[in-house]
Design an enzyme around this catalytic site. Structure first.
Site, short mmCIF file in Angstrom:
data_model
loop_
_atom_site.label_atom_id
_atom_site.label_comp_id
_atom_site.label_asym_id
_atom_site.label_seq_id
_atom_site.Cartn_x
_atom_site.Cartn_y
_atom_site.Cartn_z
N HIS A 166 0.81 -1.07 -0.02
CA HIS A 166 -0.21 0.06 0.27
C HIS A 166 0.90 1.18 0.07
CE1 HIS A 166 -3.65 -2.42 1.63
NE2 HIS A 166 -3.29 -2.45 0.42
N CYS B 258 4.49 13.63 -13.98
CA CYS B 258 5.23 13.14 -14.69
C CYS B 258 5.69 11.69 -14.25
CB CYS B 258 6.67 13.91 -14.75
SG CYS B 258 7.27 13.86 -13.33
N CYS C 157 9.51 17.69 -13.15
CA CYS C 157 8.86 18.43 -14.19
C CYS C 157 8.61 19.65 -13.66
CB CYS C 157 7.78 17.38 -14.70
SG CYS C 157 6.32 17.32 -13.54
N THR D 94 -4.35 -7.59 11.08
CA THR D 94 -5.25 -7.19 9.89
C THR D 94 -6.29 -7.45 10.04
OG1 THR D 94 -5.33 -6.81 7.61
CG2 THR D 94 -4.03 -8.77 8.24
N SER D 95 -7.10 -6.75 9.81
CA SER D 95 -8.96 -6.91 9.97
C SER D 95 -9.57 -7.94 9.10
CB SER D 95 -9.44 -5.49 9.71
OG SER D 95 -9.39 -4.91 8.56
N LEU E 131 -5.21 -9.41 17.55
CA LEU E 131 -5.57 -9.14 19.11
C LEU E 131 -6.76 -9.89 19.32
CD1 LEU E 131 -4.74 -7.30 21.27
CD2 LEU E 131 -6.20 -5.32 20.48
C1 BJW Z 1 -3.76 -5.75 16.63
C2 BJW Z 1 -3.43 -4.95 17.65
C3 BJW Z 1 -2.21 -5.27 18.47
C4 BJW Z 1 -5.12 -3.83 16.76
N1 BJW Z 1 -1.79 -6.44 18.43
N2 BJW Z 1 -3.45 -6.95 16.63
C5 BJW Z 1 -16.48 -4.77 -2.53
C6 BJW Z 1 -16.00 -5.93 -2.02
C7 BJW Z 1 -14.63 -6.40 -2.17
C8 BJW Z 1 -14.02 -5.70 -2.28
C9 BJW Z 1 -14.15 -4.31 -2.85
C10 BJW Z 1 -15.44 -3.89 -2.72
N3 BJW Z 1 -15.56 -2.47 -3.15
C11 BJW Z 1 -14.18 -2.28 -3.25
C12 BJW Z 1 -13.28 -3.00 -3.28
C13 BJW Z 1 -12.02 -3.00 -3.20
C14 BJW Z 1 -11.31 -2.27 -2.19
C15 BJW Z 1 -11.78 -2.93 -0.74
O1 BJW Z 1 -11.28 -3.92 -0.15
N4 BJW Z 1 -12.95 -2.32 -0.19
C16 BJW Z 1 -13.28 -3.00 1.04
C17 BJW Z 1 -13.08 -2.02 2.18
C18 BJW Z 1 -14.60 -3.12 0.88
N5 BJW Z 1 -9.91 -2.29 -2.05
C19 BJW Z 1 -9.33 -1.63 -2.90
O2 BJW Z 1 -10.01 -0.71 -3.67
C20 BJW Z 1 -7.79 -1.74 -3.15
N6 BJW Z 1 -7.41 -2.04 -4.60
C21 BJW Z 1 -7.90 -2.79 -5.26
O3 BJW Z 1 -8.78 -3.65 -5.00
O4 BJW Z 1 -7.16 -2.82 -6.71
C22 BJW Z 1 -8.09 -3.82 -7.72
C23 BJW Z 1 -8.79 -2.72 -8.60
C24 BJW Z 1 -8.31 -1.43 -8.99
C25 BJW Z 1 -8.87 -0.70 -9.87
C26 BJW Z 1 -9.94 -1.20 -10.44
C27 BJW Z 1 -10.23 -2.51 -10.46
C28 BJW Z 1 -9.67 -3.26 -9.49
C29 BJW Z 1 -6.81 -0.97 -2.38
C30 BJW Z 1 -6.74 -0.82 -1.10
C31 BJW Z 1 -6.01 0.32 -0.35
C32 BJW Z 1 -6.20 0.73 1.02
N7 BJW Z 1 -5.70 1.82 1.43
C33 BJW Z 1 -5.68 2.16 2.71
C34 BJW Z 1 -4.78 3.32 2.92
C35 BJW Z 1 -3.52 3.45 2.44
C36 BJW Z 1 -2.63 4.75 2.89
C37 BJW Z 1 -2.72 5.05 4.44
O5 BJW Z 1 -2.32 4.37 5.26
O6 BJW Z 1 -3.24 6.23 4.79
O7 BJW Z 1 -4.57 0.79 3.52
S1 BJW Z 1 -7.18 2.02 3.54
C38 BJW Z 1 -6.34 0.95 5.07
O8 BJW Z 1 -6.68 -0.24 5.24
C39 BJW Z 1 -4.81 1.05 4.87
C40 BJW Z 1 -4.44 -0.41 5.48
O9 BJW Z 1 -3.39 -0.87 4.74
C41 BJW Z 1 -5.64 -1.11 5.21
C42 BJW Z 1 -5.95 -2.43 6.19
O10 BJW Z 1 -6.35 -2.14 7.06
P1 BJW Z 1 -5.64 -3.07 8.34
O11 BJW Z 1 -4.15 -3.19 8.32
O12 BJW Z 1 -6.32 -4.45 8.33
O13 BJW Z 1 -6.02 -2.22 9.62
P2 BJW Z 1 -7.46 -2.28 10.62
O14 BJW Z 1 -7.48 -1.15 11.34
O15 BJW Z 1 -8.52 -2.61 9.59
O16 BJW Z 1 -7.30 -3.70 11.28
C43 BJW Z 1 -6.35 -3.74 12.45
C44 BJW Z 1 -6.13 -5.13 12.91
O17 BJW Z 1 -5.21 -4.98 13.90
C45 BJW Z 1 -7.47 -5.55 13.83
O18 BJW Z 1 -7.95 -6.81 13.32
C46 BJW Z 1 -7.09 -5.35 15.35
O19 BJW Z 1 -7.98 -6.47 15.91
C47 BJW Z 1 -5.82 -5.79 15.35
N8 BJW Z 1 -5.17 -5.17 16.24
N9 BJW Z 1 -4.28 -3.80 18.01
C48 BJW Z 1 -2.39 -7.42 17.45
N10 BJW Z 1 -1.77 -4.73 19.58
#
Ligand code: BJW
Length: 248
Positions: free
Chosen positions: A120, A131, A150, A188-189, A214
């Site tokens: 990501h 560019c 650019c 990750t969630s 967690l």
């Molecule tokens: C602990 C803890 C401790 C806490 N110890 N654990 C409908 C259905 C299916 C898919 C889609 C849909 N509509 C759209 C989509 C695709 C979309 C998607 O998935 N959406 C869903 C939300 C529905 N995905 C995309 O768009 C991706 N691209 C894609 O699919 O491209 C294909 C395509 C492109 C174009 C055309 C056609 C196809 C891109 C996804 C980009 C995500 N970006 C972000 C922001 C990045 C920049 C930034 O950081 O600001 O990435 S969003 C955010 O979520 C960030 C993270 O990397 C990502 C995942 O989050 P994560 O890491 O899981 O965090 P949390 O908070 O959700 O969970 C934390 C976890 O930790 C929990 O489980 C806690 O229990 C645990 N925890 N404390 C251990 N101490």
């Protein structure tokens, strides 16, 4: 600990580790979907989509400038350190390990991980929408900042992957998942694709799959095994277990 009877192998040759915000939570970087998470304070449509950036680039820059500043204060925790240790142990045992992180922070590399893919993007990098050049960036970014290559004004954006954009390194990730025999998902969630689907791919390759979190994630039932608690604790313990198997 829970084992769904996928048959834990004695040793592993091709390991994939997937990490999410939970691995950096104890370093103070904040998670997204937890209670008080980042998406409870900011609208993801406004700050994490290309459309949001086109509508209000200043708001997006403010959001990422604040996160870039908080990263400067952050240090790796015991989970990051344990994963760097695992990479070294895997290397010594002749096994391949790829750490795929969804996190845009640099705490894995600060802890010493080298075989690392930021699917990501990275908080401390920018890219020019005009560019296409990319480069390191550890300062604030403004709507009036000029591209060093650019000269376009206002086209630099954080080099992070927003919703609707293609994550980085997907060909390599799919290749490695197709050969993987151990897949571990940490903090990750399981709600954001394509990362949330990696466990299914790994299972199809016959890998042992394990979740460290967690609490059970959205797709916990897909994993062969789950260990629950703070990452600093469960990851360190798990790495010790796996390290013994790699040495066996
Ligand atoms: C602990 C803890 C401790 C806490 N110890 N654990 C409908 C259905 C299916 C898919 C889609 C849909 N509509 C759209 C989509 C695709 C979309 C998607 O998935 N959406 C869903 C939300 C529905 N995905 C995309 O768009 C991706 N691209 C894609 O699919 O491209 C294909 C395509 C492109 C174009 C055309 C056609 C196809 C891109 C996804 C980009 C995500 N970006 C972000 C922001 C990045 C920049 C930034 O950081 O600001 O990435 S969003 C955010 O979520 C960030 C993270 O990397 C990502 C995942 O989050 P994560 O890491 O899981 O965090 P949390 O908070 O959700 O969970 C934390 C976890 O930790 C929990 O489980 C806690 O229990 C645990 N925890 N404390 C251990 N101490």
């Amino acid at each position: 600990m829970r084992d769904r009877g996928q048959g834990v192998r004695k040793s592993f040759r091709n390991i994939i580790v997937l990490t999410g915000a939970g691995v950096s939570a104890e370093s103070g970087m904040g998670t997204f979907r937890d209670k008080d998470g980042i998406w409870t304070q900011h609208s993801l449509e406004d700050v994490a989509t290309p459309e949001g950036f086109a509508r209000n680039p200043r708001l997006v820059h403010d959001f990422y400038n604040a996160r870039r500043r908080s990263l400067r204060e952050a240090a790796p925790n015991a989970a990051h350190t344990a994963l760097a240790r695992l990479e070294r142990m895997a290397g010594q045992a002749g096994a391949a390990l790829l750490l795929v992180t969804q996190n845009v922070d640099n705490l894995h590399e600060k802890a010493g991980s080298r075989s690392l893919l930021h699917m990501h993007g990275e908080l401390e990098k920018v890219m020019c929408a005009s560019c296409g050049i990319k480069g390191p960036w550890d300062e604030d970014l403004f709507t009036g900042t000029e591209c060093w290559s650019c000269g376009a004004v206002g086209s630099l954006r954080p080099d992070v992957v927003w919703f609707g954009e293609m994550p980085y390194g997907m060909d390599m990730i799919h290749d490695r998942l197709s050969a993987c025999d151990l897949f571990v998902s940490i903090g990750t969630s399981g709600e954001v694709y394509p990362a949330a689907g990696f466990v299914e791919e790994a299972r199809m390759s016959g890998a042992h799959t394990i979740e460290l979190n967690l609490e059970p994630s959205a797709n916990a039932r897909v994993f062969g095994e789950g260990r629950y608690g703070p990452a600093s604790q469960v990851v360190s313990e798990w790495v010790e277990d796996i390290g013994q198997r790699l040495r066996a």
